[in-house]
Design a protein around this motif. Structure first.
Motif, PDB file in Angstrom:
ATOM      1  N   SER A  38       0.821  -1.224   0.000  1.00  0.00           N
ATOM      2  CA  SER A  38       0.000   0.000   0.000  1.00  0.00           C
ATOM      3  C   SER A  38       0.851   1.269   0.000  1.00  0.00           C
ATOM      4  O   SER A  38       0.621   2.202   0.764  1.00  0.00           O
ATOM      5  CB  SER A  38      -0.956   0.009   1.200  1.00  0.00           C
ATOM      6  OG  SER A  38      -1.860  -1.063   1.112  1.00  0.00           O
ATOM      7  N   ARG A  39       1.843   1.294  -0.885  1.00  0.00           N
ATOM      8  CA  ARG A  39       2.720   2.467  -0.993  1.00  0.00           C
ATOM      9  C   ARG A  39       2.179   3.398  -2.074  1.00  0.00           C
ATOM     10  O   ARG A  39       2.032   3.012  -3.223  1.00  0.00           O
ATOM     11  CB  ARG A  39       4.136   2.028  -1.329  1.00  0.00           C
ATOM     12  CG  ARG A  39       4.788   1.248  -0.213  1.00  0.00           C
ATOM     13  CD  ARG A  39       6.198   0.855  -0.580  1.00  0.00           C
ATOM     14  NE  ARG A  39       6.812   0.115   0.511  1.00  0.00           N
ATOM     15  CZ  ARG A  39       7.734  -0.807   0.336  1.00  0.00           C
ATOM     16  NH1 ARG A  39       8.178  -1.111  -0.873  1.00  0.00           N
ATOM     17  NH2 ARG A  39       8.246  -1.431   1.378  1.00  0.00           N
ATOM     18  N   SER A  40       1.927   4.617  -1.694  1.00  0.00           N
ATOM     19  CA  SER A  40       1.390   5.602  -2.634  1.00  0.00           C
ATOM     20  C   SER A  40       2.520   6.264  -3.405  1.00  0.00           C
ATOM     21  O   SER A  40       3.528   6.673  -2.832  1.00  0.00           O
ATOM     22  CB  SER A  40       0.593   6.668  -1.882  1.00  0.00           C
ATOM     23  OG  SER A  40      -0.540   6.085  -1.275  1.00  0.00           O
ATOM     24  N   ALA A  41       2.360   6.355  -4.703  1.00  0.00           N
ATOM     25  CA  ALA A  41       3.287   7.056  -5.597  1.00  0.00           C
ATOM     26  C   ALA A  41       2.599   7.204  -6.946  1.00  0.00           C
ATOM     27  O   ALA A  41       1.803   6.356  -7.348  1.00  0.00           O
ATOM     28  CB  ALA A  41       4.589   6.285  -5.749  1.00  0.00           C
ATOM     29  N   PHE A  42       2.911   8.262  -7.643  1.00  0.00           N
ATOM     30  CA  PHE A  42       2.392   8.512  -8.993  1.00  0.00           C
ATOM     31  C   PHE A  42       0.873   8.597  -9.042  1.00  0.00           C
ATOM     32  O   PHE A  42       0.256   8.184 -10.010  1.00  0.00           O
ATOM     33  CB  PHE A  42       2.878   7.441  -9.976  1.00  0.00           C
ATOM     34  CG  PHE A  42       4.355   7.226  -9.957  1.00  0.00           C
ATOM     35  CD1 PHE A  42       5.214   8.223 -10.375  1.00  0.00           C
ATOM     36  CD2 PHE A  42       4.894   6.045  -9.486  1.00  0.00           C
ATOM     37  CE1 PHE A  42       6.581   8.035 -10.342  1.00  0.00           C
ATOM     38  CE2 PHE A  42       6.262   5.855  -9.456  1.00  0.00           C
ATOM     39  CZ  PHE A  42       7.112   6.846  -9.878  1.00  0.00           C
ATOM     40  N   GLY A  43       0.268   9.095  -7.995  1.00  0.00           N
ATOM     41  CA  GLY A  43      -1.188   9.191  -7.966  1.00  0.00           C
ATOM     42  C   GLY A  43      -1.878   7.876  -7.662  1.00  0.00           C
ATOM     43  O   GLY A  43      -3.099   7.802  -7.637  1.00  0.00           O
ATOM     44  N   LEU A  44      -1.107   6.841  -7.446  1.00  0.00           N
ATOM     45  CA  LEU A  44      -1.674   5.540  -7.089  1.00  0.00           C
ATOM     46  C   LEU A  44      -1.803   5.507  -5.564  1.00  0.00           C
ATOM     47  O   LEU A  44      -1.003   4.919  -4.855  1.00  0.00           O
ATOM     48  CB  LEU A  44      -0.773   4.403  -7.589  1.00  0.00           C
ATOM     49  CG  LEU A  44      -0.480   4.409  -9.089  1.00  0.00           C
ATOM     50  CD1 LEU A  44       0.524   3.334  -9.450  1.00  0.00           C
ATOM     51  CD2 LEU A  44      -1.754   4.243  -9.885  1.00  0.00           C
ATOM     52  N   ASN A  45      -2.856   6.148  -5.077  1.00  0.00           N
ATOM     53  CA  ASN A  45      -2.993   6.347  -3.647  1.00  0.00           C
ATOM     54  C   ASN A  45      -4.120   5.529  -3.022  1.00  0.00           C
ATOM     55  O   ASN A  45      -4.530   5.782  -1.898  1.00  0.00           O
ATOM     56  CB  ASN A  45      -3.167   7.834  -3.335  1.00  0.00           C
ATOM     57  CG  ASN A  45      -4.309   8.455  -4.115  1.00  0.00           C
ATOM     58  OD1 ASN A  45      -5.049   7.760  -4.794  1.00  0.00           O
ATOM     59  ND2 ASN A  45      -4.443   9.761  -4.020  1.00  0.00           N
ATOM     60  N   THR A  46      -4.635   4.569  -3.783  1.00  0.00           N
ATOM     61  CA  THR A  46      -5.613   3.621  -3.232  1.00  0.00           C
ATOM     62  C   THR A  46      -5.233   2.235  -3.711  1.00  0.00           C
ATOM     63  O   THR A  46      -4.557   2.069  -4.739  1.00  0.00           O
ATOM     64  CB  THR A  46      -7.053   3.926  -3.709  1.00  0.00           C
ATOM     65  OG1 THR A  46      -7.135   3.682  -5.121  1.00  0.00           O
ATOM     66  CG2 THR A  46      -7.467   5.358  -3.392  1.00  0.00           C
ATOM     67  N   ASP A  47      -5.683   1.230  -2.964  1.00  0.00           N
ATOM     68  CA  ASP A  47      -5.399  -0.140  -3.386  1.00  0.00           C
ATOM     69  C   ASP A  47      -6.028  -0.447  -4.737  1.00  0.00           C
ATOM     70  O   ASP A  47      -5.454  -1.173  -5.539  1.00  0.00           O
ATOM     71  CB  ASP A  47      -5.881  -1.137  -2.328  1.00  0.00           C
ATOM     72  CG  ASP A  47      -4.964  -1.196  -1.121  1.00  0.00           C
ATOM     73  OD1 ASP A  47      -3.779  -0.804  -1.251  1.00  0.00           O
ATOM     74  OD2 ASP A  47      -5.420  -1.637  -0.050  1.00  0.00           O
ATOM     75  N   ALA A  48      -7.179   0.123  -5.002  1.00  0.00           N
ATOM     76  CA  ALA A  48      -7.839  -0.110  -6.292  1.00  0.00           C
ATOM     77  C   ALA A  48      -6.993   0.428  -7.442  1.00  0.00           C
ATOM     78  O   ALA A  48      -6.828  -0.239  -8.467  1.00  0.00           O
ATOM     79  CB  ALA A  48      -9.224   0.528  -6.307  1.00  0.00           C
ATOM     80  N   LYS A  49      -6.432   1.615  -7.271  1.00  0.00           N
ATOM     81  CA  LYS A  49      -5.582   2.198  -8.321  1.00  0.00           C
ATOM     82  C   LYS A  49      -4.290   1.403  -8.482  1.00  0.00           C
ATOM     83  O   LYS A  49      -3.835   1.158  -9.602  1.00  0.00           O
ATOM     84  CB  LYS A  49      -5.260   3.660  -8.013  1.00  0.00           C
ATOM     85  CG  LYS A  49      -6.433   4.588  -8.160  1.00  0.00           C
ATOM     86  CD  LYS A  49      -6.037   6.013  -7.786  1.00  0.00           C
ATOM     87  CE  LYS A  49      -7.202   6.963  -7.860  1.00  0.00           C
ATOM     88  NZ  LYS A  49      -6.801   8.332  -7.457  1.00  0.00           N
ATOM     89  N   ARG A  50      -3.698   1.009  -7.352  1.00  0.00           N
ATOM     90  CA  ARG A  50      -2.459   0.218  -7.428  1.00  0.00           C
ATOM     91  C   ARG A  50      -2.731  -1.135  -8.074  1.00  0.00           C
ATOM     92  O   ARG A  50      -1.921  -1.638  -8.840  1.00  0.00           O
ATOM     93  CB  ARG A  50      -1.860   0.063  -6.025  1.00  0.00           C
ATOM     94  CG  ARG A  50      -1.262   1.354  -5.481  1.00  0.00           C
ATOM     95  CD  ARG A  50      -0.586   1.156  -4.144  1.00  0.00           C
ATOM     96  NE  ARG A  50      -1.520   1.060  -3.054  1.00  0.00           N
ATOM     97  CZ  ARG A  50      -1.930   2.089  -2.315  1.00  0.00           C
ATOM     98  NH1 ARG A  50      -1.461   3.305  -2.548  1.00  0.00           N
ATOM     99  NH2 ARG A  50      -2.784   1.915  -1.329  1.00  0.00           N
ATOM    100  N   PHE A  51      -3.884  -1.721  -7.794  1.00  0.00           N
ATOM    101  CA  PHE A  51      -4.255  -3.006  -8.394  1.00  0.00           C
ATOM    102  C   PHE A  51      -4.472  -2.845  -9.901  1.00  0.00           C
ATOM    103  O   PHE A  51      -3.983  -3.660 -10.698  1.00  0.00           O
ATOM    104  CB  PHE A  51      -5.512  -3.569  -7.726  1.00  0.00           C
ATOM    105  CG  PHE A  51      -5.927  -4.903  -8.251  1.00  0.00           C
ATOM    106  CD1 PHE A  51      -5.193  -6.044  -7.957  1.00  0.00           C
ATOM    107  CD2 PHE A  51      -7.048  -5.026  -9.051  1.00  0.00           C
ATOM    108  CE1 PHE A  51      -5.574  -7.287  -8.453  1.00  0.00           C
ATOM    109  CE2 PHE A  51      -7.436  -6.260  -9.552  1.00  0.00           C
ATOM    110  CZ  PHE A  51      -6.698  -7.395  -9.246  1.00  0.00           C
TER     111      PHE A  51
END
Length: 130
Positions: free
Chosen positions: A96-109
């Motif tokens: 759950s590391r936020s970077a590049f606007g990927l600040n939710t698990d859904a976005k990172r997934f």
């Protein structure tokens, strides 16, 4: 537009993207890229980011500038790089590391599904796939 021109444009765009990302590794996005380095990588996170940035700049330049006779090999190397860095995307998601606007698990997934697209893009634009 002729298929050959589309592949050439796609290869140049991919190369430019790699150069931009590589510059980001070395400068403005250095800390953000460190968030993607898995803890099990034996190098320091900053060293990993710097070395991968240099590799991306070199590979992006090769995609754009190398002679036609080398494009298939360069495409395979680019695909290999995208596969090699995929654990970093998984690490960013699982930790759950936020970077590049990927600040939710859904976005990172959702980001995980883009990596195979990059692999395909590298292979298709360098004529490794028909």
């Amino acid at each position: 537009m002729k298929e050959e021109n589309i592949k050439k444009a796609a290869k140049i765009l991919l190369g430019a993207g790699l150069i931009f990302a590589g510059i980001g590794h070395l400068t403005f996005a250095r800390k953000a890229f460190q968030a993607q380095v898995p803890d099990w990588v034996p190098l320091k996170k900053d060293e990993t980011v710097i070395q991968s940035g240099i590799a991306e700049i070199a590979l992006g330049s090769a995609l754009i500038l190398a002679p036609k006779k080398h494009q298939k090999v360069i495409g395979k190397i680019a695909a290999g790089l995208f596969i090699a860095v995929f654990p970093g995307n998984i690490s960013q998601f699982t930790n759950s590391r936020s970077a590049f606007g990927l600040n939710t698990d859904a976005k990172r997934f959702a980001r995980l599904f883009f990596q195979p697209v990059l692999v395909y893009w590298a292979l298709k634009s360098t004529k490794n796939l028909k």
